[in-house]
Design an enzyme around this catalytic site. Sequence first.
Site, PDB file in Angstrom:
ATOM      1  N   TYR A  17      -3.336   4.312  -2.752  1.00  0.00           N
ATOM      2  CA  TYR A  17      -3.124   4.581  -1.327  1.00  0.00           C
ATOM      3  C   TYR A  17      -2.199   5.774  -1.086  1.00  0.00           C
ATOM      4  O   TYR A  17      -2.179   6.330   0.015  1.00  0.00           O
ATOM      5  CB  TYR A  17      -2.555   3.342  -0.621  1.00  0.00           C
ATOM      6  CG  TYR A  17      -3.584   2.264  -0.408  1.00  0.00           C
ATOM      7  CD1 TYR A  17      -4.348   2.211   0.757  1.00  0.00           C
ATOM      8  CD2 TYR A  17      -3.810   1.289  -1.377  1.00  0.00           C
ATOM      9  CE1 TYR A  17      -5.290   1.215   0.959  1.00  0.00           C
ATOM     10  CE2 TYR A  17      -4.762   0.293  -1.192  1.00  0.00           C
ATOM     11  CZ  TYR A  17      -5.501   0.266  -0.020  1.00  0.00           C
ATOM     12  OH  TYR A  17      -6.446  -0.713   0.164  1.00  0.00           O
ATOM     13  N   HIS A  40       0.821  -1.221   0.000  1.00  0.00           N
ATOM     14  CA  HIS A  40       0.000   0.000   0.000  1.00  0.00           C
ATOM     15  C   HIS A  40       0.850   1.265   0.000  1.00  0.00           C
ATOM     16  O   HIS A  40       0.377   2.350   0.324  1.00  0.00           O
ATOM     17  CB  HIS A  40      -1.005   0.007   1.169  1.00  0.00           C
ATOM     18  CG  HIS A  40      -2.071  -1.034   1.014  1.00  0.00           C
ATOM     19  ND1 HIS A  40      -3.093  -1.218   1.923  1.00  0.00           N
ATOM     20  CD2 HIS A  40      -2.284  -1.972   0.036  1.00  0.00           C
ATOM     21  CE1 HIS A  40      -3.878  -2.205   1.514  1.00  0.00           C
ATOM     22  NE2 HIS A  40      -3.389  -2.686   0.374  1.00  0.00           N
TER      23      HIS A  40
END
Length: 442
Positions: free
Chosen positions: A256, A202
């Site tokens: 992200y 992420h």
Amino acid sequence: MKKSVKITTIGGGSSYTPELVEGFIKRYDELPVRELCLVDIEDGKEKLEIVGTLARRMVKKAGVPMKIVTTLNRKEALRDADFVTTQMRVGLLDARIKDERIPLKYGMIGQETNGAGGMFKGLRTIPVLLEIAKEIQEICPDAWLINFTNPAGMVTEALLRYSNHKKVVGVCNLPINMRMTIAKLMGVETERMQIDFAGLNHLLYGLKVYIDGEDKTSEVIEVLADPEEQVNMKNIAPLPWLPEFQKALGVVLCPYHRYYYKTKDMLDDELKSFQLGQTRAEVVKQLEGDLFELYKNPQLDIKPPQLEKRGGAYYSDVACNLISSIYNDKGDIQTVNVRNEGAIRELPYESAVEINCVITKEGPKPIPVGELPVEINGLIQQIKSFERVAAEAAVTGSYEKALLALCINPLVPSDRLAKQVLDDLLHAHKEYLPLFNQKVKM
């Protein structure tokens, strides 16, 4: 003929399981799964039976000799397993709702894998996964542990550092989603595109993009600088990048990254949902309820298309691909979470990274990228520090380490707020944090 395999899925009652079953069915000729054992806990018993019954219908329709077993006995489920996949949520979706709502109450990002919420998912999950790894080492030591449980980076870090079982790989659907989306934006088939991925789970960057082996990074960056042409995911607000920023950075961003480079915009968006009682966790809980109603239908014998709304599309496909490539010693390239082993020069040898690997029967072999661009190295170092300190807190139950981890994280704006959100979340999740309960009065 190669021997058939037994796969044990911990968290088998998950709404994602039908995708996993579909993945094994369509690969049966290259990956003969004789038994898929779905295991869960008492609280997940009803969902496990619903999913298990659907899985049996799917296998029957496909006409493959794959036995589906459901059980609450984890140790029995691990016996003779060749691969163990983990897709758990300690505390179920109600815990995720707290992970998202409590930080937002203090005016900070509330998200299940980032910031304070992500750390608490890790604190609840890591001790359980370390116990599972210990059982694997005792019962089926040759089995590969394939983890999809978030936060995958922190979890893989903890497993590599604190477990004796070293056959561990973390997987995520983000790299395949990025590759598929960018290929579509460029008007080419996914198979023609290769992206040199490197970073953390992420927090993944595409350093170079190739189409048919030719470097097309600058053309891709130009396309992605258009606010209408973005890489998005269902669980993240699709706020567009400033074109000048995207071009100046010169690498491909993942969805992200918005939490770090657009923190205020993302927070404002989350606060609106928070006020309406519609955080992503609450939306997902409704979606999951709807999915299980579908799964109960005795006429349903395929993975329903509605599952893709859940936000984890292709998660299971990634795991099935990885398992097949290890089993068949394919030597293909996949992006997974593994021990760094010098692949990223600035990160410790033993730390978990998310990076392109050659997948062999001995497991993933990371492809070295050398030195990271200075523009992205700093944030990666900061988040790796956070993951390491948070993982240590999870293993030791140290209040001080948990507080320190939050203060390191760029999504937590002050030490004072870090202490307030830490105390609140510790109290909210005390049922699932026995190590902390021994040391902190709650």
